[in-house]
Design a protein around this motif. Sequence first.
Motif, PDB file in Angstrom:
ATOM      1  N   ALA A 291      59.508  34.209  45.468  1.00 35.59           N
ATOM      2  CA  ALA A 291      60.051  35.011  44.453  1.00 35.59           C
ATOM      3  C   ALA A 291      61.614  35.349  44.242  1.00 35.59           C
ATOM      4  N   VAL A 292      62.356  34.603  45.152  1.00 36.59           N
ATOM      5  CA  VAL A 292      63.735  34.680  45.146  1.00 36.59           C
ATOM      6  C   VAL A 292      64.225  33.865  43.724  1.00 36.59           C
ATOM      7  N   GLU A 293      65.325  34.130  43.094  1.00 35.51           N
ATOM      8  CA  GLU A 293      65.958  33.684  42.181  1.00 35.51           C
ATOM      9  C   GLU A 293      67.381  33.262  42.754  1.00 35.51           C
ATOM     10  N   ALA A 294      67.622  32.283  42.817  1.00 30.35           N
ATOM     11  CA  ALA A 294      68.841  31.743  43.602  1.00 30.35           C
ATOM     12  C   ALA A 294      70.189  32.196  42.417  1.00 30.35           C
ATOM     13  N   GLY A 295      69.817  32.005  41.491  1.00 27.61           N
ATOM     14  CA  GLY A 295      70.895  32.195  40.120  1.00 27.61           C
ATOM     15  C   GLY A 295      72.184  31.222  40.518  1.00 27.61           C
ATOM     16  N   GLY A 296      71.787  29.980  40.805  1.00 28.24           N
ATOM     17  CA  GLY A 296      73.070  28.973  41.119  1.00 28.24           C
ATOM     18  C   GLY A 296      73.937  29.174  42.372  1.00 28.24           C
ATOM     19  N   ARG A 312      61.220  24.880  58.080  1.00 28.47           N
ATOM     20  CA  ARG A 312      62.413  24.556  57.432  1.00 28.47           C
ATOM     21  C   ARG A 312      62.013  23.952  55.952  1.00 28.47           C
ATOM     22  N   GLU A 313      61.112  22.793  56.323  1.00 30.42           N
ATOM     23  CA  GLU A 313      60.930  21.863  54.951  1.00 30.42           C
ATOM     24  C   GLU A 313      60.119  22.856  53.849  1.00 30.42           C
ATOM     25  N   GLN A 314      59.305  23.758  54.301  1.00 27.84           N
ATOM     26  CA  GLN A 314      58.806  24.566  53.531  1.00 27.84           C
ATOM     27  C   GLN A 314      59.792  25.610  52.537  1.00 27.84           C
ATOM     28  N   VAL A 315      60.613  26.115  53.576  1.00 30.17           N
ATOM     29  CA  VAL A 315      61.647  27.049  52.737  1.00 30.17           C
ATOM     30  C   VAL A 315      62.506  26.037  51.667  1.00 30.17           C
ATOM     31  N   GLN A 316      62.948  24.735  52.091  1.00 35.20           N
ATOM     32  CA  GLN A 316      63.685  23.958  51.513  1.00 35.20           C
ATOM     33  C   GLN A 316      63.050  23.647  50.174  1.00 35.20           C
ATOM     34  N   GLU A 317      61.748  23.564  50.131  1.00 31.82           N
ATOM     35  CA  GLU A 317      61.104  23.258  48.985  1.00 31.82           C
ATOM     36  C   GLU A 317      61.100  24.545  48.031  1.00 31.82           C
ATOM     37  N   LEU A 318      60.905  25.789  48.574  1.00 33.61           N
ATOM     38  CA  LEU A 318      60.776  26.887  47.865  1.00 33.61           C
ATOM     39  C   LEU A 318      62.430  27.106  47.264  1.00 33.61           C
ATOM     40  N   LEU A 319      63.321  26.906  47.841  1.00 34.62           N
ATOM     41  CA  LEU A 319      64.752  27.295  47.735  1.00 34.62           C
ATOM     42  C   LEU A 319      65.617  25.942  47.949  1.00 34.62           C
ATOM     43  N   PRO A 320      65.594  25.014  47.096  1.00 31.34           N
ATOM     44  CA  PRO A 320      66.554  23.762  47.154  1.00 31.34           C
ATOM     45  C   PRO A 320      68.021  24.160  47.418  1.00 31.34           C
ATOM     46  N   ARG A 321      68.628  25.191  47.050  1.00 33.68           N
ATOM     47  CA  ARG A 321      69.945  25.425  47.304  1.00 33.68           C
ATOM     48  C   ARG A 321      70.145  26.404  48.474  1.00 33.68           C
ATOM     49  N   ALA A 322      69.292  26.164  49.472  1.00 38.45           N
ATOM     50  CA  ALA A 322      69.514  26.854  50.639  1.00 38.45           C
ATOM     51  C   ALA A 322      70.393  25.779  51.663  1.00 38.45           C
ATOM     52  N   LEU A 323      71.394  26.213  51.961  1.00 34.79           N
ATOM     53  CA  LEU A 323      72.254  25.356  52.845  1.00 34.79           C
ATOM     54  C   LEU A 323      72.102  25.664  54.328  1.00 34.79           C
ATOM     55  N   GLU A 324      71.636  26.929  54.653  1.00 32.56           N
ATOM     56  CA  GLU A 324      71.517  27.136  56.145  1.00 32.56           C
ATOM     57  C   GLU A 324      70.138  27.955  56.157  1.00 32.56           C
TER      58      GLU A 324
END
Length: 380
Positions: A291-296, A312-324
């Motif tokens: 439900a998180v909106e990265a907002g850029g 990690r892959e599941q998180v990256q799929e949900l939030l492509p702008r996750a760097l860490e």
Amino acid sequence: MRILHTSDWHVGKVLKGQQRHAEHIAVLAEVVAVARERRPDLVIVAGDLYDTAAPTPDATRVVTRALTALRATGAQVVAIGGNHDNGAALDALRPWADAAGITLRGTVRDDPAAHVVTGVTDGGEAWRVVALPFLSRRYAVRATEMYALTAAEAQQTYADHVGQLVAALADDSPDTVHLVTAHLTVVGATMGGGEREAHCVLGYAVPASVFPASTHYVALGHLHRAQRVNGPCPVRYSGSPLAVDFGEEENTPSVSVVDVTATTPARVTEVPITAAVPLRTVRGTLAELAAVEAGGAWLRVVVREAPRAGLREQVQELLPRALEIRVDPELLPAPDAAARPSRVGRSPAELFADYLTARGHADDDGVRELFDQLHDEVSR
């Protein structure tokens, strides 16, 4: 006179593998725009122009073009080297800088006069800047010896040497605005969160008392949070114009605009710099993260799920702008203090099963299958 004080650009910074070249161009363009609007007589860049001592050609172009653009606003420009910069390489650029009307000081030189910059504003106000690049502890001793001050003894502290240098270069002549710019840590200041700690610890800290009371303004670099430091004169960090790391996400990137005369105290205005991509830390389960909106923003994600293969892959799929991406430390298994079982006569599969159990992954069949497949491949 009016001064624009900025520092800690860290051009060339890579954040968790993400290049920030475009961000730096946008941020420094905004700094130049502030200079065009506020019309300072002097721009001070208080060190760490680059993030590394070996900047790329692209990073060098960004810095030299930014300095040139600041000079083109009509302001005088004074820039010094920081602990991230290669001071000797900055000094090698001095012929270009001199031709461009820019004062660049990368290292402490054997001529004290080289670190004193003077000028007169269009309105006739005289000013004088003591420009002190970053000093390593070892070089601080050599520098005081070069200036023929009292004998530098081994037990003297870093603060002693810096204080001697500032005192040797300072001046209190009337009718002149006296300024100091340096790249160092002052006792009582707050770290911004992304500095190189080896150069910020107490061994590198100096008291604000090293600056003469006659100084109208001290423009510091090194700490990334904009802040005033109590001292015998106005002492200030401008902070970085962009958040360098996730530890700085709560900082407000800015530059400082300072109005001062020889007879009136410095008045400081913080001007926010908003061009950089924001940094955010988000926490939660996979369901909450969905439900998180990265907002850029660039994200640091703390996952409140037990560690397992593919998380990690599941998180990256949900939030492509996750760097860490990291697992919440509270959900990591506590170290097992029990004695380790003997490895003698046990198969790699059995040893790996023990490892999974110790790490809290005893039921992760997917990881077991991947290990068996890998072991079969390397054993052929």
